[in-house]
Scaffold this motif. Structure first.
Motif, PDB file in Angstrom:
ATOM      1  N   THR A 244      -2.703  11.128  -1.725  1.00  0.00           N
ATOM      2  CA  THR A 244      -1.867  10.035  -1.220  1.00  0.00           C
ATOM      3  C   THR A 244      -2.685   9.085  -0.362  1.00  0.00           C
ATOM      4  O   THR A 244      -2.526   7.858  -0.444  1.00  0.00           O
ATOM      5  CB  THR A 244      -0.697  10.613  -0.388  1.00  0.00           C
ATOM      6  OG1 THR A 244       0.052  11.514  -1.208  1.00  0.00           O
ATOM      7  CG2 THR A 244       0.216   9.497   0.100  1.00  0.00           C
ATOM      8  N   ILE A 245      -3.589   9.642   0.466  1.00  0.00           N
ATOM      9  CA  ILE A 245      -4.455   8.796   1.289  1.00  0.00           C
ATOM     10  C   ILE A 245      -5.352   7.931   0.413  1.00  0.00           C
ATOM     11  O   ILE A 245      -5.505   6.723   0.639  1.00  0.00           O
ATOM     12  CB  ILE A 245      -5.312   9.672   2.230  1.00  0.00           C
ATOM     13  CG1 ILE A 245      -4.434  10.389   3.245  1.00  0.00           C
ATOM     14  CG2 ILE A 245      -6.366   8.820   2.945  1.00  0.00           C
ATOM     15  CD1 ILE A 245      -5.183  11.381   4.117  1.00  0.00           C
ATOM     16  N   GLU A 246      -5.929   8.546  -0.629  1.00  0.00           N
ATOM     17  CA  GLU A 246      -6.821   7.804  -1.515  1.00  0.00           C
ATOM     18  C   GLU A 246      -6.079   6.704  -2.257  1.00  0.00           C
ATOM     19  O   GLU A 246      -6.594   5.586  -2.412  1.00  0.00           O
ATOM     20  CB  GLU A 246      -7.486   8.764  -2.494  1.00  0.00           C
ATOM     21  CG  GLU A 246      -8.470   9.714  -1.826  1.00  0.00           C
ATOM     22  CD  GLU A 246      -8.996  10.761  -2.788  1.00  0.00           C
ATOM     23  OE1 GLU A 246      -8.462  10.852  -3.917  1.00  0.00           O
ATOM     24  OE2 GLU A 246      -9.935  11.488  -2.425  1.00  0.00           O
ATOM     25  N   ALA A 251      -4.738   1.061  -2.984  1.00  0.00           N
ATOM     26  CA  ALA A 251      -3.675   0.054  -3.110  1.00  0.00           C
ATOM     27  C   ALA A 251      -3.840  -1.061  -2.084  1.00  0.00           C
ATOM     28  O   ALA A 251      -3.501  -2.216  -2.349  1.00  0.00           O
ATOM     29  CB  ALA A 251      -2.310   0.718  -2.950  1.00  0.00           C
ATOM     30  N   ALA A 252      -4.367  -0.718  -0.924  1.00  0.00           N
ATOM     31  CA  ALA A 252      -4.576  -1.733   0.117  1.00  0.00           C
ATOM     32  C   ALA A 252      -5.848  -2.537  -0.112  1.00  0.00           C
ATOM     33  O   ALA A 252      -6.135  -3.468   0.648  1.00  0.00           O
ATOM     34  CB  ALA A 252      -4.630  -1.065   1.488  1.00  0.00           C
ATOM     35  N   GLY A 253      -6.616  -2.184  -1.127  1.00  0.00           N
ATOM     36  CA  GLY A 253      -7.857  -2.899  -1.409  1.00  0.00           C
ATOM     37  C   GLY A 253      -8.962  -2.633  -0.418  1.00  0.00           C
ATOM     38  O   GLY A 253      -9.864  -3.465  -0.258  1.00  0.00           O
ATOM     39  N   LEU A 254      -8.916  -1.476   0.243  1.00  0.00           N
ATOM     40  CA  LEU A 254      -9.921  -1.147   1.252  1.00  0.00           C
ATOM     41  C   LEU A 254     -11.098  -0.410   0.617  1.00  0.00           C
ATOM     42  O   LEU A 254     -10.946   0.211  -0.435  1.00  0.00           O
ATOM     43  CB  LEU A 254      -9.285  -0.268   2.341  1.00  0.00           C
ATOM     44  CG  LEU A 254      -8.129  -0.897   3.121  1.00  0.00           C
ATOM     45  CD1 LEU A 254      -7.541   0.119   4.092  1.00  0.00           C
ATOM     46  CD2 LEU A 254      -8.592  -2.138   3.868  1.00  0.00           C
ATOM     47  N   PRO A 255     -12.274  -0.460   1.238  1.00  0.00           N
ATOM     48  CA  PRO A 255     -13.431   0.264   0.699  1.00  0.00           C
ATOM     49  C   PRO A 255     -13.179   1.765   0.653  1.00  0.00           C
ATOM     50  O   PRO A 255     -12.424   2.314   1.474  1.00  0.00           O
ATOM     51  CB  PRO A 255     -14.557  -0.070   1.694  1.00  0.00           C
ATOM     52  CG  PRO A 255     -14.107  -1.320   2.380  1.00  0.00           C
ATOM     53  CD  PRO A 255     -12.619  -1.247   2.437  1.00  0.00           C
ATOM     54  N   GLN A 256     -13.844   2.454  -0.278  1.00  0.00           N
ATOM     55  CA  GLN A 256     -13.695   3.894  -0.411  1.00  0.00           C
ATOM     56  C   GLN A 256     -14.147   4.629   0.842  1.00  0.00           C
ATOM     57  O   GLN A 256     -13.670   5.729   1.143  1.00  0.00           O
ATOM     58  CB  GLN A 256     -14.500   4.384  -1.626  1.00  0.00           C
ATOM     59  CG  GLN A 256     -14.363   5.866  -1.940  1.00  0.00           C
ATOM     60  CD  GLN A 256     -12.971   6.250  -2.418  1.00  0.00           C
ATOM     61  OE1 GLN A 256     -12.233   5.389  -2.899  1.00  0.00           O
ATOM     62  NE2 GLN A 256     -12.619   7.519  -2.280  1.00  0.00           N
ATOM     63  N   ALA A 257     -15.059   4.020   1.616  1.00  0.00           N
ATOM     64  CA  ALA A 257     -15.557   4.661   2.843  1.00  0.00           C
ATOM     65  C   ALA A 257     -14.449   4.894   3.860  1.00  0.00           C
ATOM     66  O   ALA A 257     -14.584   5.760   4.737  1.00  0.00           O
ATOM     67  CB  ALA A 257     -16.652   3.800   3.471  1.00  0.00           C
ATOM     68  N   VAL A 365     -13.299  -1.319   7.573  1.00  0.00           N
ATOM     69  CA  VAL A 365     -12.190  -1.933   6.832  1.00  0.00           C
ATOM     70  C   VAL A 365     -12.597  -3.268   6.219  1.00  0.00           C
ATOM     71  O   VAL A 365     -12.190  -3.630   5.120  1.00  0.00           O
ATOM     72  CB  VAL A 365     -10.970  -2.123   7.786  1.00  0.00           C
ATOM     73  CG1 VAL A 365      -9.850  -2.884   7.076  1.00  0.00           C
ATOM     74  CG2 VAL A 365     -10.481  -0.773   8.261  1.00  0.00           C
ATOM     75  N   SER A 366     -13.426  -4.015   6.977  1.00  0.00           N
ATOM     76  CA  SER A 366     -13.834  -5.351   6.518  1.00  0.00           C
ATOM     77  C   SER A 366     -15.352  -5.472   6.573  1.00  0.00           C
ATOM     78  O   SER A 366     -15.908  -6.103   7.486  1.00  0.00           O
ATOM     79  CB  SER A 366     -13.185  -6.421   7.392  1.00  0.00           C
ATOM     80  OG  SER A 366     -13.566  -7.715   7.002  1.00  0.00           O
ATOM     81  N   PRO A 367     -16.059  -4.850   5.618  1.00  0.00           N
ATOM     82  CA  PRO A 367     -17.527  -4.885   5.664  1.00  0.00           C
ATOM     83  C   PRO A 367     -18.093  -6.251   5.324  1.00  0.00           C
ATOM     84  O   PRO A 367     -19.245  -6.536   5.574  1.00  0.00           O
ATOM     85  CB  PRO A 367     -17.925  -3.853   4.610  1.00  0.00           C
ATOM     86  CG  PRO A 367     -16.773  -3.804   3.682  1.00  0.00           C
ATOM     87  CD  PRO A 367     -15.551  -4.069   4.492  1.00  0.00           C
TER      88      PRO A 367
END
Length: 367
Positions: A244-246, A251-257, A365-367
């Protein structure tokens, strides 16, 4: 570290919650959970984390400092290692950088978040937070060496393309990490134990020990058993909610890190709570033991475990940090050294570390 409970150390909720969390693990294992079930498992997970903190503190109060900090640091690291290995076993190539992301997140959270919060709490209470520079400096040097050997060098080695070690290099890093961790534990608990004891401005090192009656050996053994149950429940329940976290991160378009950051925040919650509570009791050295001890254990135990697991894990193992993270690591080590050397810190030092953690989280979150 010591428990502050006035009642018996084995209060009702700390016995029930780990068992309930373990039952939730059994019922949810290997199943695709609906939303309400994920919420219930997450609630059990949070309760198991709090119960683990309680039982770790009971055991710690029995064995005393600095063994108490070591108990909780190792316990939390066991959670982290188990989570990383289980997620990598199921995730394939998409989890190739999970170990790196989680270990680096743990280093940043401990060296900036836990240290910063502890210094802020200690300085707010006494204007100046006091600790042992000898012990804390030795711990910081160990963190810096382990992080460089395991997370920086893979970016520059040339035996394999990409930020990963060859088999021989990974073996060396694993053995070196384990050796340094063992050496640090020996120094902390035997040869120079006084360097890691809380400082009291009037009584010197070791002063200011809590005078609450320690739990009996029987109560400590029961807490140790419940601690193990809670840790198993935390690992299993976290694995149950990790899909669910992944999905939420994707879904939020955030980096996998970001997944590694969330895991690190989750497993370090017990350390953070225990460190802040210690700082509130004028035991900032205990807080620093928890912070740096967790960082050392995170690298010193995770890298060998991942190296061993790589025998059967498929896909690459990316350990090298990128330029942004290397800059943050360098800045963290430099600022930490300036904080530790005087043996005294004010609100400013605590605030600087918190800002460094905030910068890391924002750039994740915003690299």
């Amino acid at each position: 570290m010591s428990t502050t409970a006035r009642k018996s150390p084995l209060t009702d909720w700390t016995v029930v919650v780990p068992v309930v969390a373990l039952v939730a693990l059994v019922l949810s294992w290997g199943r695709d959970l609906p939303g309400f079930a994920v919420a219930l498992v997450a609630l059990c997970l949070a309760g198991a984390v709090l119960a683990a903190v309680h039982h770790a503190e009971v055991v710690a109060h029995r064995v005393g400092e600095p063994f108490g900090s070591l108990v909780l640091a190792v316990a939390v690291t066991v959670i982290e290692v188990a989570l990383i290995v289980t997620l990598m076993a199921d995730g394939g190539d998409k989890t190739a950088s999970l170990a790196r992301d989680t270990v680096f997140a743990a280093v940043m959270i401990t060296c900036n978040g836990i240290v910063g919060l502890s210094l802020l709490v200690g300085a707010l209470r006494n204007r100046v937070a006091v600790f042992n520079p000898e012990g804390s400096g030795a711990a910081l040097a160990t963190v810096a060496t382990l992080a460089t050997l395991s997370l920086v060098l893979p970016t520059f080695t040339t035996s394999r393309p990409g930020p990963e070690f060859s088999t021989a290099q990974l073996t060396f890093a694993a053995v070196a990490s384990l050796a340094l961790y063992g050496l640090f534990v020996a120094v902390q608990t035997v040869r120079h134990r006084s360097y890691f004891l809380p400082v009291d401005t009037e009584q010197g090192p070791g002063g200011g020990e809590d005078h609450a009656e320690p739990p009996t050996a029987r109560a400590a053994l029961i807490s140790l058993g419940l601690l193990l149950i809670a840790l198993v429940a935390v690992v299993g329940d976290a694995k149950a909610v990790s899909p669910t976290i992944e999905r939420a991160v994707a879904a939020a378009g955030l980096p996998q890190a970001v997944v590694g950051v969330i895991i690190a925040l989750l497993v370090l919650a017990p350390e953070t709570l225990a460190a802040v509570r210690a700082a509130r009791r004028d035991r900032v050295q205990t807080s620093l033991n928890l912070a740096y001890g967790s960082a050392i254990a995170s690298i010193g135990l995770t890298i060998p475990a991942i190296a061993l697991a790589s025998i059967w894990l498929s896909g690459p193992l990316l350990l090298g940090l990128g330029p942004i993270h290397m800059v943050l690591l360098t800045l963290t080590v430099m600022v930490s050294a300036l904080t530790i050397v005087p043996g005294r810190a004010t609100l400013l030092q605590g605030g600087v570390h918190i800002v460094l953690l905030a910068a890391y989280l924002f750039l994740a979150v915003s690299p």
